[in-house]
Design a protein around this motif. Structure first.
Motif, PDB file in Angstrom:
ATOM      1  N   GLN A  80       0.786  -1.294   0.043  1.00 60.10           N
ATOM      2  CA  GLN A  80       0.059  -0.089  -0.115  1.00 60.10           C
ATOM      3  C   GLN A  80       0.708   1.224  -0.036  1.00 60.10           C
ATOM      4  OE1 GLN A  80      -2.691  -0.419   3.261  1.00 60.10           O
ATOM      5  NE2 GLN A  80      -3.667  -2.097   2.350  1.00 60.10           N
ATOM      6  N   HIS A  81       2.252   0.958   0.190  1.00 60.79           N
ATOM      7  CA  HIS A  81       2.999   2.343   0.229  1.00 60.79           C
ATOM      8  C   HIS A  81       4.355   1.984  -0.694  1.00 60.79           C
ATOM      9  CE1 HIS A  81       5.373   0.227   3.316  1.00 60.79           C
ATOM     10  NE2 HIS A  81       4.081  -0.243   3.854  1.00 60.79           N
ATOM     11  N   LEU A  82       5.293   2.938  -0.784  1.00 59.87           N
ATOM     12  CA  LEU A  82       6.385   2.994  -1.231  1.00 59.87           C
ATOM     13  C   LEU A  82       7.287   4.016  -0.907  1.00 59.87           C
ATOM     14  CD1 LEU A  82       6.695   4.522  -4.043  1.00 59.87           C
ATOM     15  CD2 LEU A  82       5.467   2.507  -5.159  1.00 59.87           C
ATOM     16  N   ALA A  83       8.601   3.962  -1.241  1.00 58.41           N
ATOM     17  CA  ALA A  83       9.473   5.252  -1.302  1.00 58.41           C
ATOM     18  C   ALA A  83      10.250   5.353  -2.461  1.00 58.41           C
ATOM     19  CB  ALA A  83      10.202   5.253  -0.049  1.00 58.41           C
ATOM     20  N   ILE A  84      10.387   6.443  -2.962  1.00 58.00           N
ATOM     21  CA  ILE A  84      11.052   6.694  -4.227  1.00 58.00           C
ATOM     22  C   ILE A  84      12.551   7.448  -3.810  1.00 58.00           C
ATOM     23  CG2 ILE A  84      11.255   7.785  -6.536  1.00 58.00           C
ATOM     24  CD1 ILE A  84       8.135   7.586  -6.706  1.00 58.00           C
ATOM     25  N   ASP A 125      21.042   9.182   2.347  1.00 55.98           N
ATOM     26  CA  ASP A 125      21.856  10.335   1.544  1.00 55.98           C
ATOM     27  C   ASP A 125      21.463  10.643   0.180  1.00 55.98           C
ATOM     28  OD1 ASP A 125      22.755   7.841   1.398  1.00 55.98           O
ATOM     29  OD2 ASP A 125      24.777   8.410   1.431  1.00 55.98           O
ATOM     30  N   ALA A 126      20.221   9.969   0.036  1.00 54.12           N
ATOM     31  CA  ALA A 126      19.734  10.173  -1.381  1.00 54.12           C
ATOM     32  C   ALA A 126      19.418  11.818  -1.773  1.00 54.12           C
ATOM     33  CB  ALA A 126      18.266   9.524  -1.542  1.00 54.12           C
ATOM     34  N   ALA A 127      19.361  12.087  -2.877  1.00 49.30           N
ATOM     35  CA  ALA A 127      19.147  13.471  -3.295  1.00 49.30           C
ATOM     36  C   ALA A 127      17.857  13.814  -2.937  1.00 49.30           C
ATOM     37  CB  ALA A 127      19.228  13.460  -4.693  1.00 49.30           C
ATOM     38  N   VAL A 128      16.908  12.838  -3.088  1.00 46.08           N
ATOM     39  CA  VAL A 128      15.239  13.280  -2.655  1.00 46.08           C
ATOM     40  C   VAL A 128      14.553  11.993  -2.352  1.00 46.08           C
ATOM     41  CG1 VAL A 128      14.581  13.410  -4.949  1.00 46.08           C
ATOM     42  CG2 VAL A 128      13.249  14.282  -3.032  1.00 46.08           C
ATOM     43  N   CYS A 129      13.923  11.876  -1.251  1.00 50.78           N
ATOM     44  CA  CYS A 129      13.106  10.716  -1.011  1.00 50.78           C
ATOM     45  C   CYS A 129      11.768  10.927  -0.948  1.00 50.78           C
ATOM     46  CB  CYS A 129      13.388   9.888   0.346  1.00 50.78           C
ATOM     47  SG  CYS A 129      15.101   9.473   0.438  1.00 50.78           S
ATOM     48  N   PHE A 130      10.979  10.284  -1.689  1.00 50.17           N
ATOM     49  CA  PHE A 130       9.343  10.687  -1.906  1.00 50.17           C
ATOM     50  C   PHE A 130       8.886   9.382  -0.849  1.00 50.17           C
ATOM     51  CE2 PHE A 130      11.063  12.742  -5.591  1.00 50.17           C
ATOM     52  CZ  PHE A 130      10.531  13.735  -5.566  1.00 50.17           C
ATOM     53  N   ARG A 154      11.934  14.078   1.389  1.00 49.77           N
ATOM     54  CA  ARG A 154      13.017  14.334   2.133  1.00 49.77           C
ATOM     55  C   ARG A 154      14.064  14.789   1.253  1.00 49.77           C
ATOM     56  NH1 ARG A 154      14.560   9.509   6.415  1.00 49.77           N
ATOM     57  NH2 ARG A 154      12.801   9.508   7.612  1.00 49.77           N
ATOM     58  N   LEU A 155      14.460  16.079   1.087  1.00 47.49           N
ATOM     59  CA  LEU A 155      15.493  16.690   0.193  1.00 47.49           C
ATOM     60  C   LEU A 155      16.631  17.117   0.593  1.00 47.49           C
ATOM     61  CD1 LEU A 155      15.369  17.914  -2.680  1.00 47.49           C
ATOM     62  CD2 LEU A 155      14.421  20.180  -1.816  1.00 47.49           C
ATOM     63  N   ASP A 160      23.956  16.186  -5.835  1.00 52.91           N
ATOM     64  CA  ASP A 160      23.910  16.169  -7.286  1.00 52.91           C
ATOM     65  C   ASP A 160      22.921  15.135  -7.640  1.00 52.91           C
ATOM     66  OD1 ASP A 160      25.122  13.456  -6.940  1.00 52.91           O
ATOM     67  OD2 ASP A 160      26.727  14.284  -8.314  1.00 52.91           O
ATOM     68  N   ALA A 161      22.924  14.966  -9.137  1.00 47.93           N
ATOM     69  CA  ALA A 161      21.976  13.986  -9.587  1.00 47.93           C
ATOM     70  C   ALA A 161      22.644  12.698 -10.355  1.00 47.93           C
ATOM     71  CB  ALA A 161      20.799  14.512 -10.320  1.00 47.93           C
ATOM     72  N   LEU A 162      22.182  11.422 -10.094  1.00 45.69           N
ATOM     73  CA  LEU A 162      22.668  10.550 -10.846  1.00 45.69           C
ATOM     74  C   LEU A 162      21.673  10.308 -12.142  1.00 45.69           C
ATOM     75  CD1 LEU A 162      24.678   8.167 -11.465  1.00 45.69           C
ATOM     76  CD2 LEU A 162      23.066   6.556 -10.099  1.00 45.69           C
TER      77      LEU A 162
END
Length: 176
Positions: A80-84, A125-130, A154-155, A160-162
Motif C-alpha cells: 500500500q506504500h512505497l518510497a522513491i 543520503d539520497a538526493a530526494v526521497c518521496f 526528504r530533500l 547532485d543527480a545520477l
C-alpha cells in the motif's frame, strides 16, 4: 488514433516501432536513477527504476513503472506504500545492486537506510526521497503503472543527480 471529442476516441491503425528500435530510442532519453522500496511480508524490497515521473502537484502524485516479470512485482502489487529514493552520482553501485539479481537482504546491506513514516525504507543520503501511498495500479503492456500520492519529501538540496543516458551513468551538478 484520432481524438474527435472529449472522451471519444476513434481508433485507426497505429504504426509501431520494433522493441529493439524503441530501446535504442529510449537510450537517448536521459532519466534520473531511483531505487523504489517498500516493506513487504518478508522484509524490505526494492528495485532500480528510471521510469518515474510527476503526474500532478495537487494532490502531489508520481508514477512508477514496474515490469510484471520483475522478481519484486508481487511484493509491490500487494503493498500500500512505497518510497522513491533518487540517487546521487556516488550511489551508482547501489543502482547496479538493486537492478541486478542480488538477494533482497544483500541489497539493503549497502547504503544507510532509515524507515519512512509510511514504513518504507528510505536512503538517508539520497538526493530526494518521496514517501508515498499507492493509490492506483494500471496494467499497460508488460508493465504495471503505480500511481503514488506523495505524503512526505526528504530533500538534500546540496546533492547532485545520477542520470542514466546512452546506457551509462552521468552526473549532473548544480551550478554555483
Amino acid at each position: 488514433m484520432t481524438i474527435t471529442a472529449l472522451n471519444e476516441v476513434v481508433t485507426t491503425p497505429v504504426r509501431t516501432v520494433s522493441p529493439d528500435t524503441y530501446r535504442k530510442g529510449m537510450a537517448g532519453l536521459a532519466a534520473a536513477v531511483n531505487i523504489v522500496t517498500t516493506e513487504g511480508p518478508q522484509g524490505p524490497a526494492g528495485f532500480t527504476a528510471t521510469a518515474v515521473c510527476s503526474v500532478s502537484d495537487d494532490p502531489a502524485t508520481l508514477l512508477v513503472c514496474l515490469n510484471r516479470g520483475a522478481s519484486v512485482h508481487s511484493i509491490f502489487a500487494q503493498s500500500q506504500h512505497l518510497a522513491i529514493n533518487t540517487l546521487t552520482s556516488v550511489q551508482s553501485p547501489l543502482s547496479n545492486l538493486f537492478g541486478g539479481k542480488a538477494p533482497m537482504a544483500e541489497r539493503f546491506e549497502s547504503g544507510a537506510w532509515a524507515t519512512s513514516a509510511n514504513g518504507s525504507p528510505v536512503l538517508s543520503d539520497a538526493a530526494v526521497c518521496f514517501d508515498c501511498v499507492i493509490t492506483e495500479i494500471k496494467n499497460v503492456a508488460t508493465h504495471d503503472v503505480l500511481f503514488c500520492q506523495v505524503t512526505d519529501i526528504r530533500l538534500n538540496e546540496e546533492a547532485d543527480a545520477l542520470l542514466y543516458y546512452q546506457r551509462g551513468y552521468h552526473s549532473v551538478c548544480q551550478d554555483v
